[in-house]
Design an enzyme around this catalytic site. Structure first.
Site, PDB file in Angstrom:
ATOM      1  CG  ASN A 115      -4.498   5.767   2.797  1.00 52.56           C
ATOM      2  OD1 ASN A 115      -5.292   5.524   1.761  1.00 52.56           O
ATOM      3  ND2 ASN A 115      -3.723   4.702   3.290  1.00 52.56           N
ATOM      4  CG  ASP A 125      -2.527   7.638  23.224  1.00 53.44           C
ATOM      5  OD1 ASP A 125      -2.449   8.141  24.250  1.00 53.44           O
ATOM      6  OD2 ASP A 125      -2.117   6.317  23.114  1.00 53.44           O
ATOM      7  CG  ASP A 164      -2.214  -0.999   0.848  1.00 53.53           C
ATOM      8  OD1 ASP A 164      -2.426  -1.291  -0.164  1.00 53.53           O
ATOM      9  OD2 ASP A 164      -2.679  -1.376   2.120  1.00 53.53           O
ATOM     10  N   GLY A 165       2.003   1.131   0.526  1.00 48.18           N
ATOM     11  CA  GLY A 165       2.981   2.524   0.484  1.00 48.18           C
ATOM     12  C   GLY A 165       3.235   2.659  -0.745  1.00 48.18           C
TER      13      GLY A 165
END
Length: 292
Positions: free
Chosen positions: A143, A173, A68-69
Site C-alpha cells: 500500500n 506533519d 484491509d489490514g
C-alpha cells in the site's frame, strides 16, 4: 497427501482477533474437503512467518478474511509468488476486498471454478541509509510507506530529491508514498490523487503541509524519490503498510521506488475494483439525478 491433493489446497488467512471466524467457516471447509480440496486455516498474526507458510503449503488459492489490514498481511506473504489472493471483507470499508463476508462461500467456489480476473499489482521498494552509509533494502510495501514526526507535534523537516535532483525542503506533519493500490488509502485522505489499477507509478503526498505550494508528486518506473531527515527532534518514524514504525534520526535517508515484485488479486468482476470507487469511496458523489 497425494501430489494432486497438494495442488488443490486452499489457504485461508483470518483476522487474528476474530477466533470465531474458524467456526463460521466449518461448513465451507467441509464442503471443500468433500470436493477434493485441502483447506488450511491460519491466523494472520504479525509474528507469524506467513510467507514461509505459503511456500510450504503451495496453495491453489489464498483467501484473506478480515479487513484491509488482513488483506495487506496476506498480500505481503505472497510477494515473489504467483498464487492468487481472493480478499473477503469482514471489516469496515474493505476497499481492497473482492467480496463481502456473507458471500465468502460463493466467492471461493467461483474462484476455484476459474472465474474472475487476475489483477496484478506493482509494489514499492523501500531502502534506508543511516547517516550517509550505503543504502540497504528495508522492505516491500503493498500500500504505502509513511514518515511521521512523532509525539512532539512539531513539523517534519526532510530534504527531497528525485533521481538526485533536489526538490526542496518538505515541511509537513508527514509524508506518505503510495503505490496505485495504496493511493486510495492514507494518501487519498491527505489529499493525494487516485492512481487507477495498472498505472505503474508511485505518488508522494505531504501530510498537512505547512505551505500552500506543497502538492502531491507522481513518479514512475526508473525513478526514485529520496527523503533525507533534517528534523532534530526525536520520534521520527517510518512505517510500511501501517506496521510498527522504524525510528529515524537526523541524517537518515529513505529511498522509494517501484519494485519489480507484484501481487495478484483475484477479482470476481471485470471492473478491477473500480466499482469500489463509487460504492465505498463515493466517487463523483451520489448517483446522478436525471433532470427532466
Amino acid at each position: 497427501m497425494t501430489r494432486s491433493a497438494r495442488s488443490r489446497r486452499v489457504l485461508f488467512f483470518l483476522h487474528p482477533e476474530r477466533p470465531e471466524l474458524a467456526k463460521r467457516l466449518r461448513p465451507l471447509l467441509s464442503s471443500l474437503a468433500r470436493a477434493g480440496f485441502g483447506p488450511e486455516v491460519l491466523p494472520a498474526t504479525p509474528e507469524s512467518d506467513l510467507a514461509g507458510m505459503v511456500r510450504r503449503i503451495k496453495p491453489k488459492l489464498v483467501v484473506s478474511i478480515g479487513g484491509d489490514g488482513t488483506i495487506l498481511a496476506a498480500a505481503r506473504a505472497l510477494v515473489g509468488t504467483s498464487y492468487p489472493l481472493l480478499p473477503v471483507n469482514l471489516g469496515g470499508l474493505g476497499y481492497l476486498a473482492s467480496a463481502e463476508g456473507k458471500d465468502v462461500g460463493r466467492a471461493v467456489r467461483a474462484a476455484l471454478r476459474g472465474e474472475g480476473v487476475r489483477d496484478s499489482r506493482r509494489l514499492m521498494s523501500v531502502d534506508i541509509s543511516r547517516s550517509d552509509r550505503a543504502f540497504r533494502r528495508l522492505g516491500t510495501a503493498v500500500n504505502d510507506a509513511t514518515i511521521r514526526q512523532g509525539p512532539t507535534f512539531r513539523a517534519l523537516r526532510a530534504e527531497l530529491e528525485l533521481d538526485g535532483n533536489p526538490l526542496g525542503m518538505l515541511l509537513a506533519d508527514g509524508l506518505v508514498v503510495a503505490t496505485a493500490t495504496g493511493s486510495t488509502a492514507y494518501s487519498l485522505s491527505a489529499g493525494g490523487p487516485v492512481l487507477l489499477p495498472g498505472v505503474d507509478a508511485l505518488v508522494a503526498t505531504p501530510v498537512c503541509p505547512h505551505t500552500l505550494a506543497s502538492r502531491s508528486l507522481v513518479f514512475g518506473e526508473q525513478q526514485s524519490l529520496l527523503a533525507r531527515i533534517v528534523s532534530r527532534d526525536e520520534g521520527t518514524t517510518l512505517s510500511l503498510d501501517g506496521t510498527a514504525g522504524l525510528a529515524l534520526a537526523r541524517g537518515d535517508a529513505v529511498r522509494f521506488s517501484l519494485s519489480s515484485d507484484r501481487v495478484t488479486f483475484l477479482r470476481l468482476s471485470h471492473d478491477r475494483g473500480l466499482g469500489a470507487l463509487r460504492s465505498k469511496l463515493g466517487w463523483q458523489g451520489s448517483p446522478e439525478s436525471r433532470s427532466p
